[in-house]
Scaffold this active site. Structure first.
Site, PDB file in Angstrom:
ATOM      1  N   SER A   1       9.480  22.901  70.260  1.00  0.00           N
ATOM      2  CA  SER A   1       9.624  21.466  70.499  1.00  0.00           C
ATOM      3  C   SER A   1       8.981  20.981  71.784  1.00  0.00           C
ATOM      4  CB  SER A   1      11.097  21.077  70.455  1.00  0.00           C
ATOM      5  OG  SER A   1      11.840  21.855  71.361  1.00  0.00           O
TER       6      SER A   1
ATOM      7  N   HIS B   1      10.291  20.794  63.736  1.00  0.00           N
ATOM      8  CA  HIS B   1       9.031  20.098  64.023  1.00  0.00           C
ATOM      9  C   HIS B   1       7.876  20.469  63.098  1.00  0.00           C
ATOM     10  CE1 HIS B   1      10.675  18.384  67.717  1.00  0.00           C
ATOM     11  NE2 HIS B   1      11.293  19.533  67.833  1.00  0.00           N
TER      12      HIS B   1
ATOM     13  N   ASN C   1       9.485  11.383  67.883  1.00  0.00           N
ATOM     14  CA  ASN C   1       9.241  12.478  66.942  1.00  0.00           C
ATOM     15  C   ASN C   1       8.990  11.965  65.526  1.00  0.00           C
ATOM     16  OD1 ASN C   1       9.833  14.405  69.004  1.00  0.00           O
ATOM     17  ND2 ASN C   1      12.009  14.087  68.629  1.00  0.00           N
TER      18      ASN C   1
ATOM     19  N   LYS D   1      12.998  14.138  62.686  1.00  0.00           N
ATOM     20  CA  LYS D   1      11.641  14.215  63.228  1.00  0.00           C
ATOM     21  C   LYS D   1      10.695  13.573  62.204  1.00  0.00           C
ATOM     22  CE  LYS D   1      13.707  16.458  66.666  1.00  0.00           C
ATOM     23  NZ  LYS D   1      14.464  17.634  66.702  1.00  0.00           N
TER      24      LYS D   1
ATOM     25  N   ASP E   1      14.193  27.706  62.398  1.00  0.00           N
ATOM     26  CA  ASP E   1      14.521  26.308  62.673  1.00  0.00           C
ATOM     27  C   ASP E   1      13.170  25.595  62.668  1.00  0.00           C
ATOM     28  OD1 ASP E   1      14.756  23.846  63.963  1.00  0.00           O
ATOM     29  OD2 ASP E   1      16.286  24.536  65.371  1.00  0.00           O
TER      30      ASP E   1
ATOM     31  N   GLU F   1      11.670  29.375  66.072  1.00  0.00           N
ATOM     32  CA  GLU F   1      11.319  28.045  65.577  1.00  0.00           C
ATOM     33  C   GLU F   1       9.996  28.092  64.824  1.00  0.00           C
ATOM     34  OE1 GLU F   1      11.658  24.901  68.459  1.00  0.00           O
ATOM     35  OE2 GLU F   1      13.518  25.722  69.262  1.00  0.00           O
TER      36      GLU F   1
ATOM     37  N   HIS G   1      15.312  26.124  70.924  1.00  0.00           N
ATOM     38  CA  HIS G   1      16.009  24.868  71.226  1.00  0.00           C
ATOM     39  C   HIS G   1      17.428  25.101  71.779  1.00  0.00           C
ATOM     40  CE1 HIS G   1      17.985  20.966  70.080  1.00  0.00           C
ATOM     41  NE2 HIS G   1      16.809  20.497  70.456  1.00  0.00           N
TER      42      HIS G   1
HETATM   43  C1  LIG Z   1      15.723  18.178  67.416  1.00  0.00           C
HETATM   44  C2  LIG Z   1      15.977  19.631  67.212  1.00  0.00           C
HETATM   45  C3  LIG Z   1      17.237  20.107  66.824  1.00  0.00           C
HETATM   46  C4  LIG Z   1      18.443  19.217  66.764  1.00  0.00           C
HETATM   47  O1  LIG Z   1      18.382  18.362  65.698  1.00  0.00           O
HETATM   48  P1  LIG Z   1      19.208  16.993  65.740  1.00  0.00           P
HETATM   49  O2  LIG Z   1      19.252  16.585  64.335  1.00  0.00           O
HETATM   50  O3  LIG Z   1      18.425  16.083  66.619  1.00  0.00           O
HETATM   51  O4  LIG Z   1      20.555  17.329  66.303  1.00  0.00           O
HETATM   52  C5  LIG Z   1      17.376  21.444  66.534  1.00  0.00           C
HETATM   53  N1  LIG Z   1      16.341  22.300  66.671  1.00  0.00           N
HETATM   54  C6  LIG Z   1      15.134  21.884  67.093  1.00  0.00           C
HETATM   55  C7  LIG Z   1      14.034  22.866  67.230  1.00  0.00           C
HETATM   56  C8  LIG Z   1      14.922  20.540  67.384  1.00  0.00           C
HETATM   57  O5  LIG Z   1      13.747  20.136  67.828  1.00  0.00           O
END
Ligand SMILES: *Cc1c(COP(=O)(O)O)cnc(C)c1O
Length: 378
Positions: free
Chosen positions: A172, A200, A43, A232, A197, A168, A129
């Site tokens: 992801s 990405h 990522n 990421k 969230d 999101e 996620h």
């Molecule tokens: C990777 C991810 C997370 C978790 O983040 P980490 O820092 O890896 O624990 C949360 N939400 C989404 C959409 C992700 O892709």
């Protein structure tokens, strides 16, 4: 304990996961068992995990602050470098206040569990996620899932002033984006809170890499809660939650995974800070990444696999069946190309896929090698 039975079941279904030991990895390459591969599974979308600016910042902070935060944030763990990073994030993203977490998983736990009581509802996209789904299951709120990006379904399930909608920026495992103008509208008319969230989208989309909301023409305060991660495109690890000053102060006091967890290490905060400064000026990296995405999509258009409609660094090729997905990933490995074979329960049954990710660290020739290998393997 039924655990060995569950494990045997997973193995029988071709779903058992094993842990590869990677000897060295960055946005472009990885090494396993002394073999070198092109990395199409990470990522590190902008290739920052080994950027000299980040390495230097981490090293300098390690000398000044030490390698560990020494305590949780409310005790003595919150140091000047954390404050500096928070200020930079506010400036970059146009947020009133932010707080840092050692992972995105724990950030999502803190927000959802601290904000919602049993009188509340939590509306989640079906493909959100695992950290969001998990937090929803553990919170006392009534969790309501809606079909992926299906705004009519969401609208039909909404109740007025009853809780929080969360989705999101960029999904992801699919690489597509949520329709944020419509989510914002629905949250407003129903008088519910809204959370993004943007793990990405951050760094990759929008002006200065400010993420999905900016890309879709929305102000950061069109959501109540802006969550993003550093693992990421920023090439490090950790996360933040941003919003109003009141929200952040509330979470300082009630976010259990914030309060009862050692703060992120100062070298990590320093690397993220250097990463944010770099990302703000990384239009060249973003343009190169977009060029690679367009080349990849054009190059695999004729393959007998479903390429999901994604304009981002995440370019999934859906194979369907689990063992066929593993076989294809193995065939690519033979040619020195590492891709992620993603199977249920991470993705819905029957939609096992190669999750191919591109990075600004790749060259055009790298992507052409992947395209050629896919054509010869299928
Ligand atoms: C990777 C991810 C997370 C978790 O983040 P980490 O820092 O890896 O624990 C949360 N939400 C989404 C959409 C992700 O892709």
């Amino acid at each position: 304990m039924p655990f060995n039975l569950s494990l045997a079941e997973r193995e029988g279904a071709g779903l058992k996961r094993t842990l590869p030991v990677i000897e060295r990895v960055d946005g472009r390459r990885l090494y396993v068992d002394g073999e070198q591969y092109l990395n199409f599974a990470g990522n590190d979308y902008l290739g920052l995990s080994r950027a000299p600016e980040l390495l230097a910042a981490a090293e300098q902070a390690a000398r000044h602050y030490g390698v560990g935060a020494v305590a949780s944030p409310l005790v003595v763990g919150h140091q000047a470098i954390h404050r500096e990073l928070e200020a930079e994030l506010c400036d970059w993203l146009g947020l009133e206040a932010v707080m840092l977490f050692s992972s995105g998983f724990s950030a999502n736990q803190a927000v959802i569990k601290a904000l919602l009581g049993k009188e509340h509802s939590l509306w989640q996209d079906r493909l959100n996620h695992a950290s969001l789904q998990e937090a929803g299951l553990l919170s006392p709120a009534r969790m309501v899932r809606f079909g992926h990006n299906d705004m009519n379904a969401l609208e039909a399930k909404l109740k007025p002033a009853a809780g929080l909608i969360v989705s999101e920026g960029v999904f992801s495992m699919d690489g597509d984006t949520a329709p944020w103008p419509e989510l914002v509208r629905l949250a407003r008319v129903s008088n519910n809170w809204l959370m993004i969230d943007d793990a990405h989208g951050l760094g990759v989309l929008g002006r200065e890499g400010r993420g999905t909301l900016n890309e879709q023409g929305l102000a950061p305060n069109s959501v109540n809660i802006f969550m993003g991660t550093f693992g990421k495109a920023l090439g490090v690890s950790g996360a933040f939650v941003g919003g109003s000053r009141a929200l952040v102060e509330y979470l300082h006091n009630f976010g259990r995974s914030y309060i009862y967890s050692t703060h992120l290490p100062p070298p990590q905060a320093a690397a993220v800070l250097a990463g944010v400064r770099l990302v703000r000026q990384a239009d060249d990296r973003r343009a190169h990444l977009r060029d690679l995405v367009a080349r990849f999509r054009a190059g695999v258009a004729g393959l007998p696999l479903q390429l999901l409609p994604s304009a981002t660094a995440i370019q999934p090729l859906v194979v369907g069946e689990e063992t066929a997905t593993l076989k294809l990933a193995d065939a690519l490995k033979q040619q020195g190309l590492w891709t992620g074979a993603i199977r249920p329960p991470t993705v819905p049954k029957g939609s096992a896929r190669l999750r191919i990710t591109l990075s600004a660290a790749h060259t055009r020739a790298d992507v052409q090698r992947l395209i050629d290998a896919l054509h010869s393997a299928l």
